[in-house]
Write a protein that holds these residues in place. Structure first.
Motif, PDB file in Angstrom:
ATOM      1  N   VAL A   1       0.859  -1.181   0.000  1.00 32.16           N
ATOM      2  CA  VAL A   1       0.000   0.000   0.000  1.00 32.16           C
ATOM      3  C   VAL A   1       0.896   1.232   0.000  1.00 32.16           C
ATOM      4  O   VAL A   1       1.675   1.440   0.932  1.00 32.16           O
ATOM      5  CB  VAL A   1      -0.934   0.023   1.232  1.00 32.16           C
ATOM      6  N   LEU A   2       0.792   2.049  -1.045  1.00 33.72           N
ATOM      7  CA  LEU A   2       1.641   3.230  -1.167  1.00 33.72           C
ATOM      8  C   LEU A   2       1.205   4.374  -0.259  1.00 33.72           C
ATOM      9  O   LEU A   2       2.015   5.202   0.138  1.00 33.72           O
ATOM     10  CB  LEU A   2       1.651   3.731  -2.621  1.00 33.72           C
ATOM     11  N   GLY A   3      -0.077   4.450   0.022  1.00 33.94           N
ATOM     12  CA  GLY A   3      -0.579   5.563   0.821  1.00 33.94           C
ATOM     13  C   GLY A   3      -0.853   6.807  -0.004  1.00 33.94           C
ATOM     14  O   GLY A   3      -0.971   7.914   0.523  1.00 33.94           O
ATOM     15  N   GLY A   4      -0.956   6.659  -1.319  1.00 29.52           N
ATOM     16  CA  GLY A   4      -1.244   7.786  -2.207  1.00 29.52           C
ATOM     17  C   GLY A   4      -0.506   7.618  -3.516  1.00 29.52           C
ATOM     18  O   GLY A   4       0.048   6.552  -3.815  1.00 29.52           O
ATOM     19  N   THR A   5      -0.479   8.695  -4.290  1.00 30.10           N
ATOM     20  CA  THR A   5       0.245   8.710  -5.561  1.00 30.10           C
ATOM     21  C   THR A   5       1.059   9.990  -5.636  1.00 30.10           C
ATOM     22  O   THR A   5       0.818  10.942  -4.885  1.00 30.10           O
ATOM     23  CB  THR A   5      -0.735   8.693  -6.763  1.00 30.10           C
ATOM     24  N   LEU A   6       2.019  10.006  -6.533  1.00 26.98           N
ATOM     25  CA  LEU A   6       2.818  11.210  -6.732  1.00 26.98           C
ATOM     26  C   LEU A   6       1.917  12.329  -7.232  1.00 26.98           C
ATOM     27  O   LEU A   6       1.144  12.132  -8.172  1.00 26.98           O
ATOM     28  CB  LEU A   6       3.933  10.943  -7.747  1.00 26.98           C
ATOM     29  N   SER A   7       2.003  13.472  -6.602  1.00 25.97           N
ATOM     30  CA  SER A   7       1.155  14.597  -6.998  1.00 25.97           C
ATOM     31  C   SER A   7       1.823  15.901  -6.606  1.00 25.97           C
ATOM     32  O   SER A   7       1.950  16.212  -5.410  1.00 25.97           O
ATOM     33  CB  SER A   7      -0.219  14.490  -6.332  1.00 25.97           C
ATOM     34  N   ALA A   8       2.246  16.660  -7.611  1.00 24.81           N
ATOM     35  CA  ALA A   8       2.868  17.964  -7.335  1.00 24.81           C
ATOM     36  C   ALA A   8       1.857  18.914  -6.698  1.00 24.81           C
ATOM     37  O   ALA A   8       2.196  19.680  -5.792  1.00 24.81           O
ATOM     38  CB  ALA A   8       3.413  18.560  -8.631  1.00 24.81           C
ATOM     39  N   LEU A   9       0.596  18.841  -7.139  1.00 21.94           N
ATOM     40  CA  LEU A   9      -0.439  19.729  -6.592  1.00 21.94           C
ATOM     41  C   LEU A   9      -0.703  19.461  -5.116  1.00 21.94           C
ATOM     42  O   LEU A   9      -0.895  20.383  -4.329  1.00 21.94           O
ATOM     43  CB  LEU A   9      -1.747  19.592  -7.380  1.00 21.94           C
ATOM     44  N   ALA A  10      -0.706  18.193  -4.739  1.00 20.15           N
ATOM     45  CA  ALA A  10      -0.954  17.828  -3.338  1.00 20.15           C
ATOM     46  C   ALA A  10       0.327  17.831  -2.516  1.00 20.15           C
ATOM     47  O   ALA A  10       0.299  17.590  -1.310  1.00 20.15           O
ATOM     48  CB  ALA A  10      -1.620  16.459  -3.266  1.00 20.15           C
ATOM     49  N   GLY A  11       1.460  18.084  -3.164  1.00 19.08           N
ATOM     50  CA  GLY A  11       2.733  18.113  -2.457  1.00 19.08           C
ATOM     51  C   GLY A  11       3.234  16.745  -2.049  1.00 19.08           C
ATOM     52  O   GLY A  11       3.972  16.615  -1.075  1.00 19.08           O
ATOM     53  N   LEU A  12       2.839  15.695  -2.799  1.00 21.08           N
ATOM     54  CA  LEU A  12       3.273  14.329  -2.495  1.00 21.08           C
ATOM     55  C   LEU A  12       4.384  13.919  -3.451  1.00 21.08           C
ATOM     56  O   LEU A  12       4.186  13.829  -4.661  1.00 21.08           O
ATOM     57  CB  LEU A  12       2.112  13.346  -2.608  1.00 21.08           C
ATOM     58  N   GLY A  13       5.560  13.677  -2.897  1.00 20.22           N
ATOM     59  CA  GLY A  13       6.700  13.243  -3.685  1.00 20.22           C
ATOM     60  C   GLY A  13       7.065  11.807  -3.368  1.00 20.22           C
ATOM     61  O   GLY A  13       6.415  11.157  -2.545  1.00 20.22           O
ATOM     62  N   PRO A  14       8.137  11.301  -3.968  1.00 20.06           N
ATOM     63  CA  PRO A  14       8.555   9.909  -3.745  1.00 20.06           C
ATOM     64  C   PRO A  14       8.779   9.566  -2.271  1.00 20.06           C
ATOM     65  O   PRO A  14       8.497   8.452  -1.845  1.00 20.06           O
ATOM     66  CB  PRO A  14       9.855   9.801  -4.554  1.00 20.06           C
ATOM     67  N   ASP A  15       9.299  10.514  -1.493  1.00 22.13           N
ATOM     68  CA  ASP A  15       9.564  10.243  -0.073  1.00 22.13           C
ATOM     69  C   ASP A  15       8.285  10.081   0.738  1.00 22.13           C
ATOM     70  O   ASP A  15       8.337   9.566   1.862  1.00 22.13           O
ATOM     71  CB  ASP A  15      10.410  11.369   0.538  1.00 22.13           C
ATOM     72  N   ASP A  16       7.150  10.513   0.187  1.00 24.12           N
ATOM     73  CA  ASP A  16       5.870  10.413   0.894  1.00 24.12           C
ATOM     74  C   ASP A  16       5.173   9.075   0.654  1.00 24.12           C
ATOM     75  O   ASP A  16       4.175   8.773   1.303  1.00 24.12           O
ATOM     76  CB  ASP A  16       4.936  11.561   0.479  1.00 24.12           C
ATOM     77  N   LEU A  17       5.683   8.308  -0.307  1.00 24.84           N
ATOM     78  CA  LEU A  17       5.072   7.017  -0.620  1.00 24.84           C
ATOM     79  C   LEU A  17       5.724   5.903   0.194  1.00 24.84           C
ATOM     80  O   LEU A  17       6.931   5.924   0.440  1.00 24.84           O
ATOM     81  CB  LEU A  17       5.201   6.706  -2.113  1.00 24.84           C
ATOM     82  N   ASN A  18       4.936   4.929   0.567  1.00 24.13           N
ATOM     83  CA  ASN A  18       5.405   3.792   1.364  1.00 24.13           C
ATOM     84  C   ASN A  18       5.977   2.712   0.438  1.00 24.13           C
ATOM     85  O   ASN A  18       5.373   1.671   0.220  1.00 24.13           O
ATOM     86  CB  ASN A  18       4.235   3.237   2.187  1.00 24.13           C
ATOM     87  N   VAL A  19       7.172   2.995  -0.121  1.00 20.51           N
ATOM     88  CA  VAL A  19       7.777   2.064  -1.078  1.00 20.51           C
ATOM     89  C   VAL A  19       8.968   1.294  -0.513  1.00 20.51           C
ATOM     90  O   VAL A  19       9.344   0.258  -1.060  1.00 20.51           O
ATOM     91  CB  VAL A  19       8.211   2.764  -2.391  1.00 20.51           C
ATOM     92  N   ARG A  20       9.548   1.783   0.562  1.00 16.77           N
ATOM     93  CA  ARG A  20      10.742   1.122   1.101  1.00 16.77           C
ATOM     94  C   ARG A  20      10.518  -0.362   1.402  1.00 16.77           C
ATOM     95  O   ARG A  20      11.348  -1.197   1.014  1.00 16.77           O
ATOM     96  CB  ARG A  20      11.234   1.853   2.350  1.00 16.77           C
ATOM     97  N   PRO A  21       9.389  -0.738   2.056  1.00 16.94           N
ATOM     98  CA  PRO A  21       9.184  -2.170   2.321  1.00 16.94           C
ATOM     99  C   PRO A  21       9.121  -3.016   1.045  1.00 16.94           C
ATOM    100  O   PRO A  21       9.549  -4.168   1.045  1.00 16.94           O
ATOM    101  CB  PRO A  21       7.854  -2.217   3.077  1.00 16.94           C
ATOM    102  N   LEU A  22       8.616  -2.451  -0.042  1.00 19.78           N
ATOM    103  CA  LEU A  22       8.554  -3.173  -1.319  1.00 19.78           C
ATOM    104  C   LEU A  22       9.959  -3.502  -1.803  1.00 19.78           C
ATOM    105  O   LEU A  22      10.258  -4.647  -2.153  1.00 19.78           O
ATOM    106  CB  LEU A  22       7.808  -2.339  -2.365  1.00 19.78           C
ATOM    107  N   PHE A  23      10.840  -2.516  -1.805  1.00 24.87           N
ATOM    108  CA  PHE A  23      12.203  -2.736  -2.279  1.00 24.87           C
ATOM    109  C   PHE A  23      12.984  -3.647  -1.336  1.00 24.87           C
ATOM    110  O   PHE A  23      13.832  -4.419  -1.785  1.00 24.87           O
ATOM    111  CB  PHE A  23      12.915  -1.401  -2.507  1.00 24.87           C
ATOM    112  N   GLU A  24      12.684  -3.580  -0.045  1.00 26.31           N
ATOM    113  CA  GLU A  24      13.335  -4.485   0.908  1.00 26.31           C
ATOM    114  C   GLU A  24      12.946  -5.942   0.632  1.00 26.31           C
ATOM    115  O   GLU A  24      13.792  -6.833   0.676  1.00 26.31           O
ATOM    116  CB  GLU A  24      12.970  -4.093   2.341  1.00 26.31           C
ATOM    117  N   ARG A  25      11.662  -6.170   0.317  1.00 28.87           N
ATOM    118  CA  ARG A  25      11.225  -7.537   0.006  1.00 28.87           C
ATOM    119  C   ARG A  25      11.858  -8.041  -1.276  1.00 28.87           C
ATOM    120  O   ARG A  25      12.217  -9.210  -1.388  1.00 28.87           O
ATOM    121  CB  ARG A  25       9.696  -7.601  -0.079  1.00 28.87           C
ATOM    122  N   ILE A  26      11.996  -7.149  -2.248  1.00 32.81           N
ATOM    123  CA  ILE A  26      12.633  -7.531  -3.515  1.00 32.81           C
ATOM    124  C   ILE A  26      14.101  -7.876  -3.276  1.00 32.81           C
ATOM    125  O   ILE A  26      14.608  -8.866  -3.803  1.00 32.81           O
ATOM    126  CB  ILE A  26      12.471  -6.415  -4.567  1.00 32.81           C
TER     127      ILE A  26
END
Length: 198
Positions: A106-131
């Motif tokens: 679950v990312l917790g959102g999507t990248l959005s310049a308007l909403a101020g959501l960047g890559p650091d705001d997404l929950n991606v670290r656990p995905l890459f750790e599992r990979i």
């Protein structure tokens, strides 16, 4: 609204919930207030319990009363298949449909310049750790068919490419039973772009 402080506050709080406007909130408040012992008090008790017992899964981002969640600890799941979704609601929808028997992220959102959501705001670290731990064969991107969803999917695809894991995306376009003349331009464009041979 009605000059009754506690009732007005209850209606205001209910109206803040997704899918409930002021009128629906008034109806819900009235139903609760008419039967406080059988409806309101049990609901209040369950909400209080859930507020303290429900946690976010540290592996996938799901909500559950245990961490890791029941999905992540289910031995019958295909751990080599991870479906990436935007929200817990999306995960629950896929579970309800019974169409995915792998894991989730679950990312917790999507990248959005308007909403101020960047890559650091997404929950991606656990995905890459599992990979990195090995065993993941495929990552399915089940993100919304919006500009933000497409941007996030493209960003993830670029980051996943060096890992050697297969990256797929759920189909977009004409829904089953959908008529072409009522679909928006974006949906029609996605359907034509994602066409396949028969």
């Amino acid at each position: 609204m009605m000059g009754h402080g506690d009732i007005d506050q209850l209606i205001t709080m209910l109206a803040r919930l997704p899918g409930l406007g002021p009128r629906s909130a008034r109806r819900a408040a009235l139903a609760l207030l008419r039967q406080p012992e059988s409806r309101m008090l049990p609901l209040a008790h369950l909400m209080e319990r859930a507020a303290t017992s429900v946690k976010t899964c540290s592996l996938c981002g799901n909500l559950d009363t245990v961490d890791p969640c029941h999905i992540c600890t289910d031995a019958g799941r295909d751990r080599g298949l991870i479906c990436v979704v935007e929200t817990v609601g999306d995960l629950w929808a896929l579970e309800r449909a019974g169409v995915h028997r792998g894991g989730y992220q679950v990312l917790g959102g999507t990248l959005s310049a308007l909403a101020g959501l960047g890559p650091d705001d997404l929950n991606v670290r656990p995905l890459f750790e599992r990979i990195e731990e090995g065993g993941v064969r495929e990552v399915i991107l089940a993100l919304s068919a919006t500009v933000e969803g497409a941007t996030t999917a493209h960003w993830l695809q670029e980051r996943l490419l060096p890992t050697g894991v297969a990256v797929t995306r759920v189909g977009h376009g004409v829904p089953m039973g959908g008529a072409l003349d009522v679909l928006d331009d974006g949906t029609l464009a996605a359907a034509l772009t994602a066409r396949r041979s028969l």
